[in-house]
Write an enzyme that holds these catalytic residues in place. Structure first.
Site, PDB file in Angstrom:
ATOM      1  N   GLY A  53       6.278  -3.183   0.523  1.00 36.66           N
ATOM      2  CA  GLY A  53       4.904  -2.678   0.394  1.00 36.66           C
ATOM      3  C   GLY A  53       4.000  -2.887   1.584  1.00 36.66           C
ATOM      4  O   GLY A  53       3.044  -2.149   1.777  1.00 36.66           O
ATOM      5  N   GLU A 108       0.891  -9.172   2.654  1.00 33.00           N
ATOM      6  CA  GLU A 108       1.273  -8.564   1.374  1.00 33.00           C
ATOM      7  C   GLU A 108       0.414  -7.329   1.141  1.00 33.00           C
ATOM      8  O   GLU A 108      -0.725  -7.261   1.598  1.00 33.00           O
ATOM      9  CB  GLU A 108       1.058  -9.635   0.291  1.00 33.00           C
ATOM     10  CG  GLU A 108       1.064  -9.206  -1.148  1.00 33.00           C
ATOM     11  CD  GLU A 108       2.427  -8.831  -1.696  1.00 33.00           C
ATOM     12  OE1 GLU A 108       3.123  -8.041  -1.040  1.00 33.00           O
ATOM     13  OE2 GLU A 108       2.776  -9.308  -2.791  1.00 33.00           O
ATOM     14  N   ASP A 109       0.948  -6.353   0.427  1.00 34.02           N
ATOM     15  CA  ASP A 109       0.172  -5.137   0.164  1.00 34.02           C
ATOM     16  C   ASP A 109      -0.945  -5.400  -0.840  1.00 34.02           C
ATOM     17  O   ASP A 109      -2.105  -5.128  -0.596  1.00 34.02           O
ATOM     18  CB  ASP A 109       1.068  -3.974  -0.294  1.00 34.02           C
ATOM     19  CG  ASP A 109       1.978  -4.307  -1.483  1.00 34.02           C
ATOM     20  OD1 ASP A 109       2.003  -5.473  -1.947  1.00 34.02           O
ATOM     21  OD2 ASP A 109       2.681  -3.395  -1.957  1.00 34.02           O
ATOM     22  N   ASP A 112      -1.606  -8.937  -7.453  1.00 34.14           N
ATOM     23  CA  ASP A 112      -1.915  -8.549  -8.828  1.00 34.14           C
ATOM     24  C   ASP A 112      -1.990  -9.842  -9.639  1.00 34.14           C
ATOM     25  O   ASP A 112      -3.042 -10.475  -9.722  1.00 34.14           O
ATOM     26  CB  ASP A 112      -0.825  -7.572  -9.288  1.00 34.14           C
ATOM     27  CG  ASP A 112      -1.121  -6.941 -10.640  1.00 34.14           C
ATOM     28  OD1 ASP A 112      -2.075  -7.370 -11.302  1.00 34.14           O
ATOM     29  OD2 ASP A 112      -0.383  -6.028 -11.036  1.00 34.14           O
ATOM     30  N   LYS A 140      -6.435  -7.642  -6.720  1.00 34.59           N
ATOM     31  CA  LYS A 140      -6.958  -7.183  -8.015  1.00 34.59           C
ATOM     32  C   LYS A 140      -7.763  -8.258  -8.743  1.00 34.59           C
ATOM     33  O   LYS A 140      -8.386  -7.976  -9.754  1.00 34.59           O
ATOM     34  CB  LYS A 140      -5.816  -6.686  -8.900  1.00 34.59           C
ATOM     35  CG  LYS A 140      -5.309  -5.308  -8.503  1.00 34.59           C
ATOM     36  CD  LYS A 140      -4.347  -4.707  -9.502  1.00 34.59           C
ATOM     37  CE  LYS A 140      -4.032  -3.256  -9.159  1.00 34.59           C
ATOM     38  NZ  LYS A 140      -2.912  -2.713  -9.952  1.00 34.59           N
ATOM     39  N   ASP A 168       3.810   1.859  -3.653  1.00 38.35           N
ATOM     40  CA  ASP A 168       4.652   2.876  -4.284  1.00 38.35           C
ATOM     41  C   ASP A 168       4.455   2.934  -5.786  1.00 38.35           C
ATOM     42  O   ASP A 168       3.941   2.013  -6.414  1.00 38.35           O
ATOM     43  CB  ASP A 168       6.126   2.537  -4.040  1.00 38.35           C
ATOM     44  CG  ASP A 168       6.574   1.306  -4.846  1.00 38.35           C
ATOM     45  OD1 ASP A 168       5.920   0.248  -4.723  1.00 38.35           O
ATOM     46  OD2 ASP A 168       7.544   1.425  -5.625  1.00 38.35           O
TER      47      ASP A 168
HETATM   48  P1  IMP Z   1       2.101  -9.886  -8.475  1.00 40.47           P
HETATM   49  O1  IMP Z   1       3.243 -10.814  -8.241  1.00 40.47           O
HETATM   50  O2  IMP Z   1       1.836  -9.668  -9.934  1.00 40.47           O
HETATM   51  O3  IMP Z   1       0.869 -10.271  -7.716  1.00 40.47           O
HETATM   52  O4  IMP Z   1       2.582  -8.450  -8.006  1.00 40.47           O
HETATM   53  C1  IMP Z   1       2.371  -7.981  -6.718  1.00 40.47           C
HETATM   54  C2  IMP Z   1       3.279  -6.803  -6.467  1.00 40.47           C
HETATM   55  O5  IMP Z   1       3.214  -5.847  -7.533  1.00 40.47           O
HETATM   56  C3  IMP Z   1       2.840  -6.061  -5.226  1.00 40.47           C
HETATM   57  O6  IMP Z   1       3.482  -6.544  -4.074  1.00 40.47           O
HETATM   58  C4  IMP Z   1       3.225  -4.629  -5.539  1.00 40.47           C
HETATM   59  O7  IMP Z   1       4.567  -4.393  -5.141  1.00 40.47           O
HETATM   60  C5  IMP Z   1       3.141  -4.530  -7.041  1.00 40.47           C
HETATM   61  N1  IMP Z   1       1.851  -3.936  -7.477  1.00 40.47           N
HETATM   62  C6  IMP Z   1       0.851  -4.537  -8.137  1.00 40.47           C
HETATM   63  N2  IMP Z   1      -0.170  -3.683  -8.377  1.00 40.47           N
HETATM   64  C7  IMP Z   1       0.205  -2.495  -7.845  1.00 40.47           C
HETATM   65  C8  IMP Z   1      -0.435  -1.186  -7.743  1.00 40.47           C
HETATM   66  O8  IMP Z   1      -1.564  -0.920  -8.189  1.00 40.47           O
HETATM   67  N3  IMP Z   1       0.286  -0.216  -7.105  1.00 40.47           N
HETATM   68  C9  IMP Z   1       1.520  -0.440  -6.575  1.00 40.47           C
HETATM   69  N4  IMP Z   1       2.142  -1.636  -6.630  1.00 40.47           N
HETATM   70  C10 IMP Z   1       1.491  -2.657  -7.266  1.00 40.47           C
HETATM   71 MG    MG Z   2       6.080  -2.327  -5.353  1.00 42.59          MG
END
Ligand code: IMP
Ligand code: MG
Length: 183
Positions: A53, A108-109, A112, A140, A168
């Site tokens: 990402g 990181e992109d 979440d 987020k 993506d």
């Molecule tokens: P976390 O571990 O829950 O913080 O998830 C982070 C990962 O979930 C990111 O690196 C993305 O690959 C994916 N992700 C979370 N939200 C989105 C979104 O709105 N669009 C696309 N990918 C997302």
């Molecule tokens: Mg992803």
């Protein structure tokens, strides 16, 4: 910018709205580059991109950082049941570079839940970097489980599913130059 359903990049999906356009992204990335440049007056800086990402964000970001640096990548496994219970993360691709004694900037992109990053930070910390910080393009602010501190954040993201600029949906739309939510 063509954002209707006739844009061949969108696979027939319609954009609900453009959340961050090309100019906003470029302007904020430039600011982040300046912040990062100022934050690291000395020492070795290794910018570690979390694939896939971060690939577009990282490539724009490093060109806005005006100090010596090196670039490497890492690929973490997606969470499976095992990973959750062990609290560990598996690196599918482990950076070739040594982390010891260096400033590590993990890119990181989008944050979440923050679970991915929390585990990565714990893992990378065992390699004795001089410092370890996170730069996320989007946040987020839903991190209930893991309050991992992100020193550099591009934008607060709305609670919508976003695509483009590296992000993506089922591997599609990473190459769209703006960030959008889809219908
Ligand atoms: P976390 O571990 O829950 O913080 O998830 C982070 C990962 O979930 C990111 O690196 C993305 O690959 C994916 N992700 C979370 N939200 C989105 C979104 O709105 N669009 C696309 N990918 C997302
Ligand atoms: Mg992803």
């Amino acid at each position: 910018m063509n954002t209707d359903t006739s844009d061949p990049r969108l696979l027939g999906r319609a954009v609900r709205r453009i959340v961050f356009d090309v100019d906003e992204l470029a302007a904020r990335v430039r600011e982040l580059g300046a912040e990062i440049t100022a934050a690291y007056p000395e020492g070795d800086l290794l910018v570690l991109g979390l694939l896939k990402g971060s690939f577009i964000f990282l490539s724009d970001l490093v060109r806005e950082i005006r100090r010596p640096l090196q670039v490497d990548f890492l690929v973490a496994s997606s969470y499976g049941a095992e990973t959750v219970s062990s609290g560990a993360v598996r690196l599918v691709y482990d950076p070739e570079s040594t982390l010891e004694g260096k400033h590590i900037l993990l890119v990181e992109d989008i944050v979440d839940s923050g679970r991915t990053l929390k585990r990565l930070v714990a893992l990378l910390a065992t390699r004795h970097p001089q410092s370890l910080e996170i730069c996320a393009l989007l946040h987020k602010h839903l991190a209930t489980e893991a309050d991992v501190s992100t020193k550099f954040v591009g934008f607060d993201a709305p609670n919508e599913f976003l695509v483009g600029y590296g992000l993506d949906h089922a591997e599609d739309f990473r190459h769209i130059p703006f960030i959008a939510s889809l219908q």
